[in-house]
Motif scaffolding. Structure first.
Motif, short mmCIF file in Angstrom:
data_model
loop_
_atom_site.label_atom_id
_atom_site.label_comp_id
_atom_site.label_asym_id
_atom_site.label_seq_id
_atom_site.Cartn_x
_atom_site.Cartn_y
_atom_site.Cartn_z
N LEU A 159 0.83 -1.20 0.00
CA LEU A 159 0.00 0.00 0.00
C LEU A 159 0.87 1.26 0.00
N ARG A 160 0.51 2.22 -0.84
CA ARG A 160 1.25 3.47 -0.90
C ARG A 160 0.95 4.33 0.32
N SER A 161 1.93 5.10 0.73
CA SER A 161 1.76 5.99 1.88
C SER A 161 2.35 7.35 1.53
N LEU A 162 1.51 8.37 1.50
CA LEU A 162 1.96 9.72 1.18
C LEU A 162 2.65 10.34 2.40
N PRO A 163 3.50 11.36 2.18
CA PRO A 163 4.12 12.06 3.32
C PRO A 163 3.05 12.60 4.25
N PRO A 164 3.24 12.47 5.55
CA PRO A 164 2.21 12.92 6.51
C PRO A 164 2.01 14.43 6.48
N LYS A 165 0.74 14.84 6.47
CA LYS A 165 0.37 16.25 6.54
C LYS A 165 -0.84 16.35 7.48
N PRO A 166 -0.59 16.55 8.75
CA PRO A 166 -1.69 16.55 9.73
C PRO A 166 -2.77 17.60 9.43
N HIS A 167 -4.01 17.19 9.59
CA HIS A 167 -5.16 18.10 9.43
C HIS A 167 -5.82 18.20 10.80
N TYR A 168 -5.98 19.43 11.30
CA TYR A 168 -6.37 19.62 12.69
C TYR A 168 -7.85 19.96 12.90
N HIS A 169 -8.66 19.93 11.84
CA HIS A 169 -10.05 20.34 11.99
C HIS A 169 -11.07 19.31 11.49
N LEU A 170 -10.66 18.38 10.65
CA LEU A 170 -11.60 17.41 10.10
C LEU A 170 -12.11 16.48 11.20
N LYS A 171 -13.45 16.46 11.38
CA LYS A 171 -14.05 15.69 12.45
C LYS A 171 -14.91 14.53 11.94
N LEU A 172 -15.60 14.75 10.80
CA LEU A 172 -16.53 13.74 10.30
C LEU A 172 -16.20 13.38 8.86
N VAL A 173 -16.13 12.10 8.55
CA VAL A 173 -15.85 11.61 7.20
C VAL A 173 -16.86 10.51 6.86
N ASP A 174 -17.45 10.62 5.67
CA ASP A 174 -18.43 9.63 5.22
C ASP A 174 -18.04 9.19 3.81
N ILE A 175 -17.64 7.94 3.65
CA ILE A 175 -17.23 7.39 2.35
C ILE A 175 -18.19 6.27 1.98
N THR A 176 -18.81 6.37 0.80
CA THR A 176 -19.74 5.34 0.35
C THR A 176 -19.25 4.69 -0.94
N GLU A 177 -19.85 3.55 -1.25
CA GLU A 177 -19.40 2.63 -2.32
C GLU A 177 -17.91 2.35 -2.17
N PHE A 178 -17.56 1.91 -1.00
CA PHE A 178 -16.19 1.47 -0.74
C PHE A 178 -16.11 0.00 -1.11
N TYR A 179 -15.56 -0.27 -2.28
CA TYR A 179 -15.49 -1.63 -2.79
C TYR A 179 -14.18 -2.33 -2.43
N GLY A 180 -13.35 -1.67 -1.63
CA GLY A 180 -12.12 -2.30 -1.18
C GLY A 180 -11.00 -2.29 -2.20
N GLU A 181 -11.08 -1.41 -3.19
CA GLU A 181 -9.99 -1.33 -4.16
C GLU A 181 -8.76 -0.68 -3.53
N LYS A 182 -7.61 -0.93 -4.10
CA LYS A 182 -6.34 -0.51 -3.50
C LYS A 182 -6.28 0.99 -3.25
N ASP A 183 -6.63 1.80 -4.26
CA ASP A 183 -6.52 3.25 -4.08
C ASP A 183 -7.61 3.79 -3.14
N GLN A 184 -8.78 3.15 -3.09
CA GLN A 184 -9.80 3.53 -2.12
C GLN A 184 -9.29 3.32 -0.70
N LEU A 185 -8.68 2.18 -0.47
CA LEU A 185 -8.14 1.86 0.85
C LEU A 185 -7.02 2.83 1.22
N GLU A 186 -6.16 3.16 0.27
CA GLU A 186 -5.05 4.07 0.54
C GLU A 186 -5.54 5.46 0.92
#
Length: 270
Positions: A159-186
């Motif tokens: 699995l690819r891993s991008l350089p860390p860039k912390p985000h300090y305000h994002l509280k809620l995330v909703d992802i739909t039609e997650f079919y488990g593909e590699k880039d979706q998971l990443e």
């Protein structure tokens, strides 16, 4: 010898006077009022204000919420059927210096990935949204995978891993039609690891957006539902050390219920 034409700025005694500016200019309003005006417009109309002047060029970026869908760019009087905005077939070329949406708090994306075979687009590219909206608090990412879908397995590579860039305000995330593909998971892993203030991340294998002509089938979408659930449970729950990830289980009853149900556009708030 030709006489010099008197400028409208010249007084008879040679003194210079400034032209009077019209009474009140819309661009002179405080930014918070401009933001409110922009937020009342459809996205397409808001972007068009950028041609008014240099001052207005990026005012539309000051919206506190953005929705990229077919509904968001149509006229309010539109009563037609459900269409999805710009199916993605190729990988997008991202700008070196993306726009900053410093006022954005809520972003909703409805995106169709369309391909007759395996798609060439890369969902991980959307990781740049966190950098583009540093004060974003809620992210909705609704996908429609109208293409060949293959869930991630270790044989597909690390699995690819991008350089860390912390985000300090994002509280809620909703992802739909997650079919488990590699880039979706990443992408999901990147958001989970970099969202310092994250309170809840919902991963749902079922789609919430779809073209009107499409019908869900057990043979194609049903197995993808199961794949997405298994991948999310195996990798995302394992990486979740704060207890914020909720993986929605999709059973056969859910698939049967959606098979012949046409897609209905959510009603706009009145």
């Amino acid at each position: 010898m030709a006489k010099r034409r008197r400028s409208s700025k010249d007084k008879p005694n040679g003194a210079m006077v400034k032209r009077k500016r019209p009474g009140s200019q819309l661009g002179d309003l405080p930014m918070d009022i401009l933001c409110h005006i922009i937020s009342l417009l459809l996205l397409k109309e808001a972007v068009r204000t950028g041609i008014l002047s240099k001052h207005w060029r990026y005012v539309w970026c000051s919206r506190t919420n953005l929705e990229f869908s077919f509904r968001s760019v149509m006229r309010r009087s539109y009563k037609g059927g459900p269409f999805i905005l710009h199916p993605i077939q190729e990988r997008a070329i991202l700008p070196e210096k993306p726009l900053k949406f410093i006022h954005l708090r809520h972003l909703r994306l409805e995106i169709t990935f369309l391909s007759l075979t395996k798609r060439k687009s890369d969902v991980l590219d959307f990781a740049s949204l966190l950098e583009a909206a540093p004060l974003m608090e809620k992210l909705e990412f609704h996908m429609w995978m109208d293409c060949e879908c293959v869930r991630y397995r270790k044989l597909d590579g690390k699995l690819r891993s991008l350089p860390p860039k912390p985000h300090y305000h994002l509280k809620l995330v909703d992802i739909t039609e997650f079919y488990g593909e590699k880039d979706q998971l990443e992408l999901a892993l990147y958001i989970l690891r970099n969202s310092v203030a994250l309170e809840a991340m919902t991963i749902d294998p079922k789609p919430t957006v779809a073209a009107e002509q499409c019908r869900l089938t057990w043979k194609k979408d049903g197995f993808s539902y199961v794949d997405g659930y298994r991948v999310a449970k195996k990798y995302l729950l394992r990486a979740d050390h704060r207890g914020v990830v909720d993986v929605v289980k999709a059973g056969r009853k859910d698939i049967e219920a959606l098979r012949n149900a046409p897609y209905k556009m959510p009603q706009e708030a009145t």
